[in-house]
Design a protein around this motif. Structure first.
Motif, mmCIF file in Angstrom:
data_model
loop_
_atom_site.group_PDB
_atom_site.id
_atom_site.type_symbol
_atom_site.label_atom_id
_atom_site.label_comp_id
_atom_site.label_asym_id
_atom_site.label_seq_id
_atom_site.Cartn_x
_atom_site.Cartn_y
_atom_site.Cartn_z
ATOM 1 N N ARG A 87 -16.095 19.552 36.203
ATOM 2 C CA ARG A 87 -14.680 19.227 35.974
ATOM 3 C C ARG A 87 -14.059 18.442 37.123
ATOM 4 O O ARG A 87 -13.356 17.453 36.917
ATOM 5 N N ARG A 88 -14.285 18.865 38.347
ATOM 6 C CA ARG A 88 -13.687 18.210 39.517
ATOM 7 C C ARG A 88 -14.152 16.761 39.611
ATOM 8 O O ARG A 88 -13.364 15.839 39.822
ATOM 9 N N SER A 89 -15.432 16.543 39.427
ATOM 10 C CA SER A 89 -15.973 15.177 39.470
ATOM 11 C C SER A 89 -15.378 14.317 38.359
ATOM 12 O O SER A 89 -15.024 13.154 38.561
ATOM 13 N N GLU A 90 -15.252 14.898 37.164
ATOM 14 C CA GLU A 90 -14.649 14.192 36.027
ATOM 15 C C GLU A 90 -13.193 13.838 36.322
ATOM 16 O O GLU A 90 -12.742 12.740 36.024
ATOM 17 N N TYR A 91 -12.452 14.793 36.889
ATOM 18 C CA TYR A 91 -11.046 14.558 37.212
ATOM 19 C C TYR A 91 -10.910 13.371 38.164
ATOM 20 O O TYR A 91 -10.133 12.450 37.921
ATOM 21 N N PHE A 92 -11.660 13.403 39.260
ATOM 22 C CA PHE A 92 -11.537 12.336 40.252
ATOM 23 C C PHE A 92 -12.097 11.008 39.750
ATOM 24 O O PHE A 92 -11.594 9.945 40.112
ATOM 25 N N GLY A 93 -13.106 11.049 38.889
ATOM 26 C CA GLY A 93 -13.612 9.813 38.298
ATOM 27 C C GLY A 93 -12.564 9.151 37.423
ATOM 28 O O GLY A 93 -12.355 7.929 37.481
ATOM 29 N N LEU A 94 -11.869 9.951 36.631
ATOM 30 C CA LEU A 94 -10.814 9.419 35.773
ATOM 31 C C LEU A 94 -9.639 8.925 36.612
ATOM 32 O O LEU A 94 -9.073 7.864 36.348
ATOM 33 N N TRP A 95 -9.267 9.692 37.632
ATOM 34 C CA TRP A 95 -8.173 9.275 38.518
ATOM 35 C C TRP A 95 -8.499 7.924 39.158
ATOM 36 O O TRP A 95 -7.668 7.008 39.176
ATOM 37 N N SER A 96 -9.711 7.782 39.677
ATOM 38 C CA SER A 96 -10.106 6.516 40.321
ATOM 39 C C SER A 96 -10.109 5.363 39.325
ATOM 40 O O SER A 96 -9.704 4.250 39.661
ATOM 41 N N ALA A 97 -10.550 5.626 38.098
ATOM 42 C CA ALA A 97 -10.543 4.578 37.071
ATOM 43 C C ALA A 97 -9.118 4.125 36.776
ATOM 44 O O ALA A 97 -8.845 2.922 36.659
ATOM 45 N N LYS A 98 -8.192 5.079 36.683
ATOM 46 C CA LYS A 98 -6.788 4.743 36.421
ATOM 47 C C LYS A 98 -6.194 3.948 37.577
ATOM 48 O O LYS A 98 -5.512 2.944 37.374
ATOM 49 N N GLU A 99 -6.440 4.394 38.793
ATOM 50 C CA GLU A 99 -5.916 3.696 39.966
ATOM 51 C C GLU A 99 -6.471 2.271 40.044
ATOM 52 O O GLU A 99 -5.730 1.328 40.310
ATOM 53 N N ALA B 152 3.286 6.018 26.323
ATOM 54 C CA ALA B 152 2.027 6.759 26.461
ATOM 55 C C ALA B 152 0.841 5.845 26.203
ATOM 56 O O ALA B 152 -0.160 5.891 26.918
ATOM 57 N N ARG B 153 0.952 4.992 25.192
ATOM 58 C CA ARG B 153 -0.141 4.047 24.925
ATOM 59 C C ARG B 153 -0.295 3.071 26.078
ATOM 60 O O ARG B 153 -1.396 2.737 26.473
ATOM 61 N N ASP B 154 0.818 2.598 26.642
ATOM 62 C CA ASP B 154 0.765 1.642 27.744
ATOM 63 C C ASP B 154 0.157 2.253 28.989
ATOM 64 O O ASP B 154 -0.501 1.566 29.762
ATOM 65 N N ARG B 155 0.388 3.565 29.197
ATOM 66 C CA ARG B 155 -0.158 4.210 30.389
ATOM 67 C C ARG B 155 -1.610 4.611 30.204
ATOM 68 O O ARG B 155 -2.310 4.851 31.174
ATOM 69 N N ALA B 156 -2.032 4.728 28.967
ATOM 70 C CA ALA B 156 -3.404 5.175 28.709
ATOM 71 C C ALA B 156 -4.382 4.155 29.272
ATOM 72 O O ALA B 156 -4.213 2.960 29.128
ATOM 73 N N VAL B 157 -5.384 4.650 29.927
ATOM 74 C CA VAL B 157 -6.419 3.819 30.517
ATOM 75 C C VAL B 157 -7.735 4.210 29.861
ATOM 76 O O VAL B 157 -7.987 5.397 29.674
ATOM 77 N N PRO B 158 -8.566 3.252 29.518
ATOM 78 C CA PRO B 158 -9.849 3.623 28.913
ATOM 79 C C PRO B 158 -10.600 4.604 29.800
ATOM 80 O O PRO B 158 -10.670 4.430 31.005
ATOM 81 N N SER B 159 -11.112 5.645 29.205
ATOM 82 C CA SER B 159 -11.882 6.635 29.965
ATOM 83 C C SER B 159 -13.242 6.076 30.311
ATOM 84 O O SER B 159 -13.826 5.334 29.550
ATOM 85 N N PRO B 160 -13.737 6.438 31.497
ATOM 86 C CA PRO B 160 -15.088 5.992 31.849
ATOM 87 C C PRO B 160 -16.100 6.570 30.882
ATOM 88 O O PRO B 160 -15.861 7.618 30.282
ATOM 89 N N ALA B 161 -17.211 5.902 30.748
ATOM 90 C CA ALA B 161 -18.277 6.373 29.860
ATOM 91 C C ALA B 161 -18.784 7.723 30.339
ATOM 92 O O ALA B 161 -18.865 7.968 31.541
ATOM 93 N N PRO B 162 -19.094 8.633 29.413
ATOM 94 C CA PRO B 162 -19.634 9.944 29.819
ATOM 95 C C PRO B 162 -20.932 9.762 30.587
ATOM 96 O O PRO B 162 -21.674 8.828 30.352
ATOM 97 N N ARG B 163 -21.152 10.673 31.490
ATOM 98 C CA ARG B 163 -22.386 10.589 32.316
ATOM 99 C C ARG B 163 -23.502 11.345 31.685
ATOM 100 O O ARG B 163 -23.409 12.257 31.032
#
Length: 96
Positions: free
Chosen positions: A47-59, A85-96
């Motif tokens: 979970r922690r790795s997923e959270y930070f991966g998504l955060w970094s992708a958004k940033e 909400a649609r404008d803020r949505a960022v594509p999620s990184p591909a699952p690992r």
């Protein structure tokens, strides 16, 4: 390695994976409901790795100039909130 067309803007973000951060609580405040749900159902060990991966992708997405988040957050009304909400949505990184 990364590849981008000439003249494109590229956003980059690097985050320290902090063990003291309550990832689910922060996600509830900052992420879209589907992203929070995805993290909530993730294996606790990942979970922690997923959270930070998504955060970094958004940033990185925002730093690359893809969206102006503040403009989207300022819209009013139900339709405006849905569009924001649609404008803020960022594509999620591909699952690992």
């Amino acid at each position: 390695m990364a590849v981008t067309p000439r003249g494109s803007r590229v956003g980059v973000d690097v985050e320290l994976i902090r063990p003291d951060l309550d990832c689910l609580e922060m996600a509830r405040r900052m992420y879209q409901p589907a992203e929070v749900d995805r993290l909530g159902h993730a294996d606790p060990a990942a979970r922690r790795s997923e959270y930070f991966g998504l955060w970094s992708a958004k940033e990185a997405y925002v730093k690359g100039g893809r969206r102006r988040v503040r403009r989207a957050q300022g819209r009013a009304g139900t339709q405006g909130r849905e569009r924001a909400a649609r404008d803020r949505a960022v594509p999620s990184p591909a699952p690992r």
